[in-house]
Write an enzyme that holds these catalytic residues in place. Structure first.
Site, mmCIF file in Angstrom:
data_model
loop_
_atom_site.group_PDB
_atom_site.id
_atom_site.type_symbol
_atom_site.label_atom_id
_atom_site.label_comp_id
_atom_site.label_asym_id
_atom_site.label_seq_id
_atom_site.Cartn_x
_atom_site.Cartn_y
_atom_site.Cartn_z
ATOM 1 N N ASP A 17 31.861 5.907 -34.284
ATOM 2 C CA ASP A 17 31.677 7.131 -34.726
ATOM 3 C C ASP A 17 30.886 8.016 -33.356
ATOM 4 O O ASP A 17 30.513 7.129 -32.410
ATOM 5 C CB ASP A 17 30.425 7.315 -35.784
ATOM 6 C CG ASP A 17 30.159 8.605 -36.333
ATOM 7 O OD1 ASP A 17 30.982 9.403 -36.384
ATOM 8 O OD2 ASP A 17 28.921 8.818 -36.233
ATOM 9 N N SER A 18 30.694 9.262 -33.484
ATOM 10 C CA SER A 18 30.003 9.994 -32.385
ATOM 11 C C SER A 18 28.503 9.616 -32.416
ATOM 12 O O SER A 18 27.840 9.482 -31.273
ATOM 13 C CB SER A 18 30.074 11.335 -32.762
ATOM 14 O OG SER A 18 29.740 11.792 -33.961
ATOM 15 N N GLY A 50 31.313 17.638 -33.555
ATOM 16 C CA GLY A 50 31.735 18.693 -34.511
ATOM 17 C C GLY A 50 32.115 20.040 -33.799
ATOM 18 O O GLY A 50 32.994 20.760 -34.103
ATOM 19 N N CYS A 80 34.687 8.527 -38.341
ATOM 20 C CA CYS A 80 34.230 10.148 -37.956
ATOM 21 C C CYS A 80 35.270 10.935 -38.322
ATOM 22 O O CYS A 80 36.719 10.657 -37.885
ATOM 23 C CB CYS A 80 33.979 10.089 -36.543
ATOM 24 S SG CYS A 80 33.588 11.817 -35.737
ATOM 25 N N ASN A 81 35.053 11.803 -39.225
ATOM 26 C CA ASN A 81 36.168 12.832 -39.604
ATOM 27 C C ASN A 81 36.403 13.711 -38.517
ATOM 28 O O ASN A 81 37.781 13.971 -38.375
ATOM 29 C CB ASN A 81 35.577 13.701 -40.688
ATOM 30 C CG ASN A 81 35.274 12.895 -42.083
ATOM 31 O OD1 ASN A 81 36.339 12.774 -42.812
ATOM 32 N ND2 ASN A 81 34.310 12.439 -42.080
ATOM 33 N N THR A 82 35.812 14.120 -37.726
ATOM 34 C CA THR A 82 35.950 14.789 -36.602
ATOM 35 C C THR A 82 36.973 14.149 -35.575
ATOM 36 O O THR A 82 38.095 15.035 -35.197
ATOM 37 C CB THR A 82 34.707 15.374 -35.807
ATOM 38 O OG1 THR A 82 33.788 15.833 -36.656
ATOM 39 C CG2 THR A 82 35.115 16.506 -34.820
ATOM 40 N N GLU A 165 20.957 13.072 -36.674
ATOM 41 C CA GLU A 165 20.821 12.607 -35.322
ATOM 42 C C GLU A 165 19.478 12.550 -34.684
ATOM 43 O O GLU A 165 18.940 11.666 -34.089
ATOM 44 C CB GLU A 165 21.792 13.216 -34.101
ATOM 45 C CG GLU A 165 23.134 13.194 -34.357
ATOM 46 C CD GLU A 165 23.401 11.443 -34.247
ATOM 47 O OE1 GLU A 165 23.421 10.935 -33.154
ATOM 48 O OE2 GLU A 165 24.085 10.946 -34.824
ATOM 49 N N CYS A 199 32.074 14.509 -43.744
ATOM 50 C CA CYS A 199 31.568 14.019 -42.436
ATOM 51 C C CYS A 199 30.617 12.732 -42.755
ATOM 52 O O CYS A 199 29.971 12.743 -43.849
ATOM 53 C CB CYS A 199 30.750 15.043 -41.777
ATOM 54 S SG CYS A 199 29.696 14.596 -40.492
ATOM 55 N N HIS A 201 28.151 11.472 -41.454
ATOM 56 C CA HIS A 201 26.625 11.793 -41.510
ATOM 57 C C HIS A 201 25.835 12.075 -42.523
ATOM 58 O O HIS A 201 24.780 12.088 -43.140
ATOM 59 C CB HIS A 201 26.162 12.764 -40.250
ATOM 60 C CG HIS A 201 26.430 12.240 -38.973
ATOM 61 N ND1 HIS A 201 27.592 11.996 -38.333
ATOM 62 C CD2 HIS A 201 25.403 12.117 -37.877
ATOM 63 C CE1 HIS A 201 27.381 11.603 -37.033
ATOM 64 N NE2 HIS A 201 25.937 11.754 -36.884
HETATM 65 N N1 DGL Z 1 30.159 11.795 -38.141
HETATM 66 C C1 DGL Z 1 31.298 12.550 -37.708
HETATM 67 C C2 DGL Z 1 32.174 13.122 -38.728
HETATM 68 O O1 DGL Z 1 32.331 12.568 -39.763
HETATM 69 C C3 DGL Z 1 30.873 13.636 -36.611
HETATM 70 C C4 DGL Z 1 29.665 14.261 -36.241
HETATM 71 C C5 DGL Z 1 29.633 14.948 -35.195
HETATM 72 O O2 DGL Z 1 29.641 14.282 -34.219
HETATM 73 O O3 DGL Z 1 29.795 16.353 -35.061
HETATM 74 O O4 DGL Z 1 32.568 14.155 -38.727
#
Ligand code: DGL
Length: 283
Positions: A17-18, A50, A80-82, A165, A199, A201
Site C-alpha cells: 500500500d502507499s 491519490g 491500494c485502490n489507487t 496518515e 480506499c 485507508h
Molecule cells: N490506501 C490507498 C487506496 O486504497 C491509497 C491512498 C493514497 O495513498 O492516496 O487508494
C-alpha cells in the site's frame, strides 16, 4: 534495465500500500488465512498516491512490486485502490511477462465489485475514494461490466488519507471533512443504499463515517471481500499455493522512518509491530 535474478524458492505473500491503509486489508487476510507468511510494504515516505498522476503511481507501484519479488514473494496483493486503478493492468500486461511470467500481482477493485450486486437493493451505489481512483473511473467501469443496471456515483475525499496518515482519524477536526464528502455524495444521488469505501485507508475512519451516513444506508469496507477472494484464488491455483510459505509470520517494511511506522501501525493493528526501513527508487 537488467533485472535481478529472482529466487524460485517459496516465499511470503506480499501486501503493498502507499501507506497504512493496506493494514486494514492485511488484518482481514490474516484473520482468514493465518497460516501463510506475509510481507507488508508501505510507501509511507511518498504517500498519499491519490493525488498523483498515472505515470507516477505506476512507476512507484512497479518499484514496490519489484522489491517484493526480490524479497521472495511470488504473489502480491496491491492493497491500494489507487495503485489497483492506475498501475495494476499495465504491470500485469506489460511488466510481469518480462519480470517472471509465473508471478502474480492482484488488486482490490475486482474482488470488491464482484460482491456489490448482491448488496444493493435500490441499485444505486456510492463510491468514496481518492481523487485518483474516482478520476480513473475504474469502479463504474468494473461495476457496469458485471451489473449494467447499477447507477454508480463517486466523490473524491482528498482529506481522508492525510487524516489517517497523520494519526488524526479520531480527532475532532476530522468530523468536518468526513461529513463534507458524505453530504456531497448523498446530494449527487439520494437513492443510494450502499456506500463502498474504495480506499483501504477509510475503514480506519469507519466509526465516524457511520455517524454521518443516513441510518438506512449500508457502508461497505472491502477487506473482507479481498480476503475471501484471495482464499478462493489460492484454492483454485494450487501451483501458486505451493509457492507460499506457511509459518504464520508477518514482516513490516516502510520507506519512512521506522519509529514513525511502528508508532502509527501499532494503533491501526492494535498490537506492537516493528518495521524495517527500505528504499524504493529515490527514497
Ligand atoms: N490506501 C490507498 C487506496 O486504497 C491509497 C491512498 C493514497 O495513498 O492516496 O487508494
Amino acid at each position: 534495465m537488467k533485472l535481478p535474478l529472482l529466487s524460485q524458492n517459496p516465499g511470503p505473500i506480499g501486501i503493498f500500500d502507499s501507506g497504512y491503509g493496506g493494514l486494514t486489508i492485511l488484518n482481514k487476510i490474516r484473520e482468514k488465512l493465518p497460516q501463510y507468511d506475509y510481507i507488508y510494504l508501505g510507501d509511507n515516505a511518498r504517500s498519499p498516491y491519490g493525488t498523483r498522476s498515472f505515470e507516477i503511481v505506476y512507476e512507484f507501484t512497479l518499484q514496490a512490486v519489484n522489491k517484493l519479488f526480490e524479497m521472495g514473494c511470488h504473489l502480491i496483493i496491491l492493497a491500494c485502490n489507487t495503485a489497483s486503478a492506475k498501475a495494476l493492468r499495465s504491470i500485469q500486461i506489460n511488466d510481469l511477462p518480462n519480470i517472471d511470467a509465473s508471478r502474480r500481482v492482484l488488486g482490490v477493485i475486482r474482488p470488491t465489485v464482484e460482491r456489490i450486486g448482491d448488496i444493493t437493493a435500490s441499485r444505486h451505489v456510492g463510491i468514496l475514494a481518492t481523487a485518483g481512483t474516482i478520476r480513473s473511473e475504474s469502479y463504474p467501469m468494473e461495476i457496469h461490466k458485471l451489473f449494467p443496471d447499477i447507477k454508480v456515483s463517486g466523490v473524491a475525499c482528498p482529506m481522508w488519507v492525510p487524516l489517517v496518515e497523520n494519526n488524526e482519524a479520531h480527532s475532532e477536526g476530522a468530523d468536518y471533512f468526513i461529513r463534507k464528502y458524505i453530504d456531497q455524495l448523498m446530494e449527487k444521488d439520494p437513492k443510494i443504499d450502499t456506500i463502498l469505501l474504495g480506499c483501504t485507508h477509510y475503514p480506519i475512519l469507519l466509526p465516524k463515517i457511520q455517524r454521518y451516513v443516513p441510518k438506512n444506508i449500508r457502508v461497505v469496507p472491502q477487506g473482507e471481500y479481498v480476503a475471501d477472494s484471495l482464499k478462493d484464488y489460492l484454492k483454485r491455483h494450487p501451483e501458486m499455493d505451493r509457492k507460499c510459505t506457511r509459518n504464520g509470520s508477518c514482516l513490516f517494511y516502510t520507506t519512512e522512518a521506522e519509529e514513525k511506522f511502528t508508532e502509527s501501525a501499532s494503533t491501526f493493528l492494535k498490537q506492537k509491530v516493528k518495521a524495517t526501513r527500505i528504499s524504493l527508487g529515490t527514497v
